[in-house]
Design a protein around this motif. Structure first.
Motif, PDB file in Angstrom:
ATOM      1  N   ILE A  35      10.515  -2.578  30.214  1.00 48.99           N
ATOM      2  CA  ILE A  35      11.005  -2.759  31.578  1.00 48.99           C
ATOM      3  C   ILE A  35      11.956  -3.951  31.609  1.00 48.99           C
ATOM      4  O   ILE A  35      11.626  -5.037  31.128  1.00 48.99           O
ATOM      5  N   ASP A  36      13.135  -3.730  32.158  1.00 50.33           N
ATOM      6  CA  ASP A  36      14.147  -4.771  32.343  1.00 50.33           C
ATOM      7  C   ASP A  36      14.550  -5.506  31.055  1.00 50.33           C
ATOM      8  O   ASP A  36      14.669  -6.733  31.048  1.00 50.33           O
ATOM      9  N   PRO A  37      14.797  -4.795  29.957  1.00 52.48           N
ATOM     10  CA  PRO A  37      15.307  -5.494  28.772  1.00 52.48           C
ATOM     11  C   PRO A  37      16.794  -5.813  28.959  1.00 52.48           C
ATOM     12  O   PRO A  37      17.469  -5.228  29.816  1.00 52.48           O
ATOM     13  N   GLU A  38      17.289  -6.732  28.166  1.00 54.64           N
ATOM     14  CA  GLU A  38      18.725  -7.026  28.227  1.00 54.64           C
ATOM     15  C   GLU A  38      19.523  -5.865  27.650  1.00 54.64           C
ATOM     16  O   GLU A  38      20.577  -5.500  28.171  1.00 54.64           O
ATOM     17  N   ARG A  39      19.004  -5.270  26.575  1.00 58.65           N
ATOM     18  CA  ARG A  39      19.632  -4.125  25.934  1.00 58.65           C
ATOM     19  C   ARG A  39      18.588  -3.022  25.776  1.00 58.65           C
ATOM     20  O   ARG A  39      17.405  -3.311  25.588  1.00 58.65           O
ATOM     21  N   GLY A  40      19.020  -1.764  25.841  1.00 56.25           N
ATOM     22  CA  GLY A  40      18.052  -0.704  25.677  1.00 56.25           C
ATOM     23  C   GLY A  40      18.678   0.673  25.697  1.00 56.25           C
ATOM     24  O   GLY A  40      19.886   0.824  25.882  1.00 56.25           O
ATOM     25  N   ASP A  41      17.815   1.683  25.503  1.00 57.46           N
ATOM     26  CA  ASP A  41      18.289   3.061  25.532  1.00 57.46           C
ATOM     27  C   ASP A  41      17.731   3.775  26.753  1.00 57.46           C
ATOM     28  O   ASP A  41      17.215   3.150  27.675  1.00 57.46           O
ATOM     29  N   CYS A  42      17.809   5.096  26.757  1.00 56.33           N
ATOM     30  CA  CYS A  42      17.464   5.879  27.947  1.00 56.33           C
ATOM     31  C   CYS A  42      16.047   5.614  28.433  1.00 56.33           C
ATOM     32  O   CYS A  42      15.783   5.601  29.643  1.00 56.33           O
ATOM     33  N   ASN A  43      15.108   5.389  27.492  1.00 54.42           N
ATOM     34  CA  ASN A  43      13.724   5.156  27.883  1.00 54.42           C
ATOM     35  C   ASN A  43      13.598   3.912  28.756  1.00 54.42           C
ATOM     36  O   ASN A  43      12.871   3.902  29.750  1.00 54.42           O
ATOM     37  N   ASP A  44      14.319   2.859  28.377  1.00 52.93           N
ATOM     38  CA  ASP A  44      14.248   1.601  29.109  1.00 52.93           C
ATOM     39  C   ASP A  44      14.868   1.728  30.500  1.00 52.93           C
ATOM     40  O   ASP A  44      14.354   1.155  31.472  1.00 52.93           O
ATOM     41  N   TYR A  45      15.949   2.474  30.598  1.00 56.35           N
ATOM     42  CA  TYR A  45      16.554   2.708  31.910  1.00 56.35           C
ATOM     43  C   TYR A  45      15.566   3.447  32.824  1.00 56.35           C
ATOM     44  O   TYR A  45      15.381   3.085  33.985  1.00 56.35           O
ATOM     45  N   ALA A  46      14.936   4.491  32.297  1.00 52.52           N
ATOM     46  CA  ALA A  46      14.065   5.328  33.124  1.00 52.52           C
ATOM     47  C   ALA A  46      12.836   4.559  33.603  1.00 52.52           C
ATOM     48  O   ALA A  46      12.475   4.624  34.787  1.00 52.52           O
ATOM     49  N   VAL A  47      12.157   3.837  32.700  1.00 55.91           N
ATOM     50  CA  VAL A  47      10.946   3.128  33.119  1.00 55.91           C
ATOM     51  C   VAL A  47      11.283   1.961  34.035  1.00 55.91           C
ATOM     52  O   VAL A  47      10.491   1.604  34.925  1.00 55.91           O
ATOM     53  N   THR A  48      12.462   1.364  33.866  1.00 56.70           N
ATOM     54  CA  THR A  48      12.875   0.265  34.742  1.00 56.70           C
ATOM     55  C   THR A  48      13.154   0.776  36.147  1.00 56.70           C
ATOM     56  O   THR A  48      12.770   0.145  37.148  1.00 56.70           O
ATOM     57  N   LYS A  49      13.803   1.927  36.262  1.00 52.87           N
ATOM     58  CA  LYS A  49      14.063   2.498  37.589  1.00 52.87           C
ATOM     59  C   LYS A  49      12.758   2.846  38.292  1.00 52.87           C
ATOM     60  O   LYS A  49      12.586   2.584  39.494  1.00 52.87           O
ATOM     61  N   ARG A  50      11.839   3.431  37.554  1.00 54.66           N
ATOM     62  CA  ARG A  50      10.538   3.766  38.143  1.00 54.66           C
ATOM     63  C   ARG A  50       9.820   2.500  38.607  1.00 54.66           C
ATOM     64  O   ARG A  50       9.274   2.449  39.712  1.00 54.66           O
ATOM     65  N   HIS A  51       9.833   1.473  37.776  1.00 49.37           N
ATOM     66  CA  HIS A  51       9.188   0.198  38.102  1.00 49.37           C
ATOM     67  C   HIS A  51       9.768  -0.399  39.386  1.00 49.37           C
ATOM     68  O   HIS A  51       9.021  -0.853  40.269  1.00 49.37           O
ATOM     69  N   ARG A  52      11.083  -0.402  39.489  1.00 54.61           N
ATOM     70  CA  ARG A  52      11.717  -1.014  40.668  1.00 54.61           C
ATOM     71  C   ARG A  52      11.441  -0.224  41.944  1.00 54.61           C
ATOM     72  O   ARG A  52      11.256  -0.806  43.021  1.00 54.61           O
TER      73      ARG A  52
END
Length: 203
Positions: free
Chosen positions: A111-128
């Motif tokens: 969640i909210d990494p500085e750099r990442g791939d599709c997985n990080d985008y998806a879980v961050t959006k869900r978290h927010r």
């Protein structure tokens, strides 16, 4: 997909017409009646991705089954539509895309990494969106196969106007029926730790 009874179709059309502001902007235009009523159909139980199981150990609260998890899709109001656009744009801009070259061995969902791939985008959006008060049952991580053949993670948002896809590959929020992907499995709306397969479109 089965044809809707005439009265049901009229009622659905009335809902779409009555709240155009909430739907404006999907692919640059209001979504049509068929897009508005099409939703993911959950099929059979499936194993959760191993990376998601590890994610749940790291972020226990993200995977907690909530007492109010029961219920259906959420009403897409103007405020909620603004939430979706804001979170989708902000996360797509915040995370610097970085390809995972190690495959499954190097797959971590953060969640909210500085750099990442599709997985990080998806879980961050869900978290927010969870932080903004969205019900967990309406925010489902989904594994898809994109036209290139690669596996990809997106966030599916279940609304009474249809299921919407938030994706780091495009700034547009698309109805599920217009995302050019093959769906592999998706979180269950009943428990975020459980996953299911998805019925093919039109079934």
């Amino acid at each position: 997909m089965r044809r809707m009874p005439i009265l049901a179709a009229i009622a659905a059309a009335a809902i779409v017409i009555a709240s155009p502001a909430a739907h404006a902007g999907l692919l640059g235009a209001p979504i049509g009646l068929l897009s508005a009523i099409q939703r993911i159909k959950f099929e059979a139980p499936a194993l959760a991705p191993m990376a998601h199981t590890i994610f749940c150990l790291r972020y226990e609260d993200e995977c907690r089954a909530r007492l109010l998890f029961r219920g259906g899709p959420i009403l897409l109001t103007e405020a909620r539509w603004a939430d979706l656009k804001d979170v989708n744009l902000a996360v797509n801009r915040a995370i610097i895309p970085e390809r995972n070259e190690l495959g499954l061995a190097g797959e971590t969902w953060l969640i909210d990494p500085e750099r990442g791939d599709c997985n990080d985008y998806a879980v961050t959006k869900r978290h927010r969106l969870l932080k903004r008060g969205w019900p967990a049952r309406t925010l489902l991580l989904g594994e898809v196969v994109i036209p290139s053949g690669e596996h990809h993670l997106v966030l599916l948002v279940r609304t009474k106007s249809g299921d919407l896809v938030l994706d780091n590959l495009t700034p547009q929020i698309r109805p599920w029926s217009r995302a050019p992907y093959r769906w592999v499995r998706i979180q269950s709306p009943g428990n975020p730790r459980y996953w299911t397969t998805v019925a093919q479109r039109g079934v």
